[in-house]
Enzyme design. Structure first.
Site, PDB file in Angstrom:
ATOM      1  CD  GLU A  12      -2.590  -1.375   2.546  1.00 20.05           C
ATOM      2  OE1 GLU A  12      -3.782  -1.702   2.573  1.00 20.05           O
ATOM      3  OE2 GLU A  12      -1.911  -1.275   3.597  1.00 20.05           O
ATOM      4  N   GLY A  80     -12.025  -4.926   2.703  1.00 22.17           N
ATOM      5  CA  GLY A  80     -13.013  -5.873   2.197  1.00 22.17           C
ATOM      6  C   GLY A  80     -14.373  -5.189   2.124  1.00 22.17           C
ATOM      7  CG  MET A 179      -7.706  -6.241   9.531  1.00 20.95           C
ATOM      8  SD  MET A 179      -6.661  -7.676   9.181  1.00 20.95           S
ATOM      9  CE  MET A 179      -6.258  -8.260  10.816  1.00 20.95           C
ATOM     10  CD  GLU A 180      -4.589  -2.240   9.221  1.00 19.82           C
ATOM     11  OE1 GLU A 180      -5.387  -1.882   8.310  1.00 19.82           O
ATOM     12  OE2 GLU A 180      -4.125  -3.388   9.279  1.00 19.82           O
ATOM     13  CG  ASP A 203     -11.197  -8.832   0.490  1.00 24.17           C
ATOM     14  OD1 ASP A 203     -10.125  -8.247   0.707  1.00 24.17           O
ATOM     15  OD2 ASP A 203     -12.107  -8.895   1.332  1.00 24.17           O
TER      16      ASP A 203
HETATM   17  N1  ADE Z   1      -8.404  -5.802   4.307  1.00 25.09           N
HETATM   18  C1  ADE Z   1      -8.678  -6.144   3.037  1.00 25.09           C
HETATM   19  N2  ADE Z   1      -9.641  -7.076   2.999  1.00 25.09           N
HETATM   20  C2  ADE Z   1      -9.976  -7.334   4.281  1.00 25.09           C
HETATM   21  C3  ADE Z   1     -10.891  -8.218   4.890  1.00 25.09           C
HETATM   22  N3  ADE Z   1     -11.647  -9.031   4.163  1.00 25.09           N
HETATM   23  N4  ADE Z   1     -10.951  -8.223   6.247  1.00 25.09           N
HETATM   24  C4  ADE Z   1     -10.175  -7.411   6.975  1.00 25.09           C
HETATM   25  N5  ADE Z   1      -9.295  -6.568   6.461  1.00 25.09           N
HETATM   26  C5  ADE Z   1      -9.191  -6.513   5.108  1.00 25.09           C
END
Ligand code: ADE
Length: 238
Positions: A12, A80, A179-180, A203
């Site tokens: 990133e 995601g 996640m951040e 995703d």
């Molecule tokens: N970052 C990118 N895709 C993610 C997902 N599915 N869950 C958590 N963090 C992500």
């Protein structure tokens, strides 16, 4: 203006660095991470890879605020989708953020409420978020990608489960998970520093028969490039 840019992963940051057309003036090591400082006559940018997860993001954010005289904090990268309509390469600018895995519900609190804090969600800075949205939807922005503004949820879990993704959408009205972001947001909130979060979708978090780990591996660079374009446009606007 002094801008801090936090990415969780080197992929990133690499995408962001390709868009920072400013001279690199120093590299500073702190707590195992490299802080890259760029400067021109208009702005200074400090960019760093925090590492994955909320603790890494929180440590890095506080180090930035304590050491780099930062005016604005940006968290940039991939996420995601927990929306049914947003898909690969679409971009989400956070309106606000919640830590979906903070759970003191046994004491009667809502899921996501941080213990003893006077807010449920962390509001992103309106001016900075509007600039990101403006850049992304401009002539030089992302064509054929959905650009959305809404809630992002963060937790120390990679979501690859349609039921969990649906739960995050229903429970929090979230459109993306990562996640951040909400950890960066909490540190900024406590330090009274404005921040924004921009994430492009790598995703579907396990929805629609998508194996999120496969999509993530295949599409993270494409998504990181989409998010980094928001930074390019932003830097032209401030
Ligand atoms: N970052 C990118 N895709 C993610 C997902 N599915 N869950 C958590 N963090 C992500």
């Amino acid at each position: 203006m002094n801008i801090a840019i936090i990415c969780a992963m080197s992929e990133e940051l690499h995408a962001v660095q390709q868009q920072i057309k400013m001279p690199l003036i120093s590299q500073i090591d702190k707590a195992g991470n490299k802080y890259y400082k760029y400067s021109n006559e208009k702005n200074t940018v400090v960019a760093v890879v925090s590492g994955i997860g909320k603790v890494n993001a929180a440590i890095t954010t506080q180090i930035l605020l304590d050491n780099f005289d930062v005016d604005y904090v940006l968290n940039v990268g991939v996420a995601g989708s927990v929306s049914k309509v947003l898909s690969f390469g679409d971009v989400v600018v956070a309106k606000d953020l919640v830590q979906h895995d903070f759970d003191i519900t046994t004491f009667g609190y809502k899921l996501g409420q941080i213990a003893r804090l006077d807010t449920f969600s962390f509001q992103a800075d309106q001016w900075l978020s509007d600039l990101l949205l403006d850049g992304l939807t401009s002539e030089k922005g992302l064509k054929n990608h959905n650009i959305s503004y809404g809630r992002i949820v963060s937790g120390d879990q990679f979501i690859n489960d349609a039921e969990k993704a649906e739960f995050l959408y229903d429970e929090f009205n979230a459109i993306a998970c990562e996640m951040e972001g909400a950890a960066v947001a909490q540190v900024c909130y406590l330090n009274k520093k404005p921040f924004a979060v921009v994430r492009a979708l790598s995703d579907m978090a396990g929805q629609a028969s998508d194996d999120a780990s496969h999509s993530f591996e295949r599409l993270k660079i494409m998504a990181a490039d989409c998010a980094a374009l928001a930074i390019k446009q932003l830097l032209e606007r401030i």
